[in-house]
Scaffold this motif. Structure first.
Motif, short mmCIF file in Angstrom:
data_model
loop_
_atom_site.label_atom_id
_atom_site.label_comp_id
_atom_site.label_asym_id
_atom_site.label_seq_id
_atom_site.Cartn_x
_atom_site.Cartn_y
_atom_site.Cartn_z
N ASN A 185 42.73 92.36 7.78
CA ASN A 185 43.43 94.11 7.59
C ASN A 185 42.77 94.78 5.94
OD1 ASN A 185 43.53 96.85 8.55
ND2 ASN A 185 44.64 96.61 9.68
N GLN A 187 43.71 96.76 6.22
CA GLN A 187 44.71 97.98 6.01
C GLN A 187 46.24 96.83 5.14
OE1 GLN A 187 42.47 99.42 7.19
NE2 GLN A 187 41.47 100.06 5.04
N GLY A 188 46.01 95.63 5.98
CA GLY A 188 47.54 95.44 5.63
C GLY A 188 48.22 94.92 4.71
N SER A 189 49.23 93.95 4.81
CA SER A 189 50.23 94.02 3.53
C SER A 189 49.46 92.75 2.21
CB SER A 189 51.21 93.62 3.99
OG SER A 189 51.46 92.06 4.97
N ARG A 190 48.81 91.91 2.76
CA ARG A 190 47.97 91.28 2.43
C ARG A 190 46.92 91.61 0.84
NH1 ARG A 190 51.32 86.10 2.36
NH2 ARG A 190 52.55 86.19 4.07
N THR A 191 46.61 91.56 0.11
CA THR A 191 45.02 91.42 -0.03
C THR A 191 44.34 89.94 -0.29
OG1 THR A 191 45.72 90.63 -2.41
CG2 THR A 191 46.03 92.79 -2.36
N GLU A 194 45.46 87.36 -2.16
CA GLU A 194 46.65 86.89 -1.62
C GLU A 194 46.99 85.54 -0.59
OE1 GLU A 194 50.00 90.37 -3.27
OE2 GLU A 194 48.67 90.34 -1.31
#
Length: 218
Positions: A185, A187-191, A194
């Motif tokens: 996603n 918009q999630g916490s990981r790029t 990452e």
């Protein structure tokens, strides 16, 4: 990032898989098809849906693609060619097997995260292809598997990896990387970077690579 933004971004990125799609109308239809297939699935998407997203009439689609399946095949072929190119480039590079496996995993995962909508279509709509086209794509998948298998086998031969089942491990590595497109996603916490770094660490642990190889930071 929306599906439309992602697919349009692919048309502008340096490593765009759509650069070879011409004329512009054909590219617009392909981008629209990726968007529709990713959101609704191949079977639930009509040619009218695709043409509408591209701002064209349904009749205009048939000027460039004979069938909806031909569109899916073009998307799948370009995507699989790109995936194989990433793996080949890593495999043929300099460095130890650990470093080359790290590069292969990192680039493969980042592509599946950066292009998650496209990758979902490429990787999970295989059964919608006709027999001839499915056979062609399966052969490309086998080549990708062979590349990863070769890197792992070279690591085993060099004493870097402890892998009793090279074919099974290669399949597990590819499956792990491909699945990123299913859950990633934007918009999630990981790029994507990452996630790529995380998966490099997981895969190197999987094959028993020495922690001192420095591959995780390659």
């Amino acid at each position: 990032m929306s599906t439309a933004e992602e697919t349009e971004g692919e048309g502008q990125a340096e490593d765009t898989p759509w650069a070879e799609v011409t004329p512009e109308a054909a590219r617009r239809l392909l981008v629209a098809a990726v968007e529709a297939f990713a959101e609704r699935g191949y079977h639930a998407t009509t040619t009218r849906d695709i043409a509408g997203r591209a701002g064209m009439s349904p009749a205009a689609l048939y000027i460039h693609y004979k069938t909806k399946e031909e569109l899916l095949h073009r998307i799948s072929r370009i995507g699989h060619d790109r995936a194989l190119s990433l793996l080949d480039s890593a495999a043929e590079g300099d460095g130890t097997a650990s470093e080359r496996l790290a590069l292969a995993v990192r680039s493969f995962v980042r592509w599946h995260a950066d292009r998650h909508a496209t990758a979902r279509v490429v990787q999970y709509e295989l059964d919608a292809l006709g027999d001839e086209h499915r056979t062609e794509i399966i052969e490309l998948r086998r080549k990708s598997d062979a590349v990863v298998r070769r890197i792992i086998q070279e690591g085993v031969d060099a004493g870097e990896f402890d892998v009793p089942d090279v074919p099974g491990t290669a399949l597990a590595v590819l499956s792990l990387c491909i699945d990123v497109s299913r859950w990633f996603n934007a918009q999630g916490s990981r790029t994507p970077d990452e996630v790529g770094a995380l998966y490099v660490d997981l895969v190197l642990r999987m094959v028993g690579a020495p922690k001192t190889s420095g591959a995780a930071g390659a």
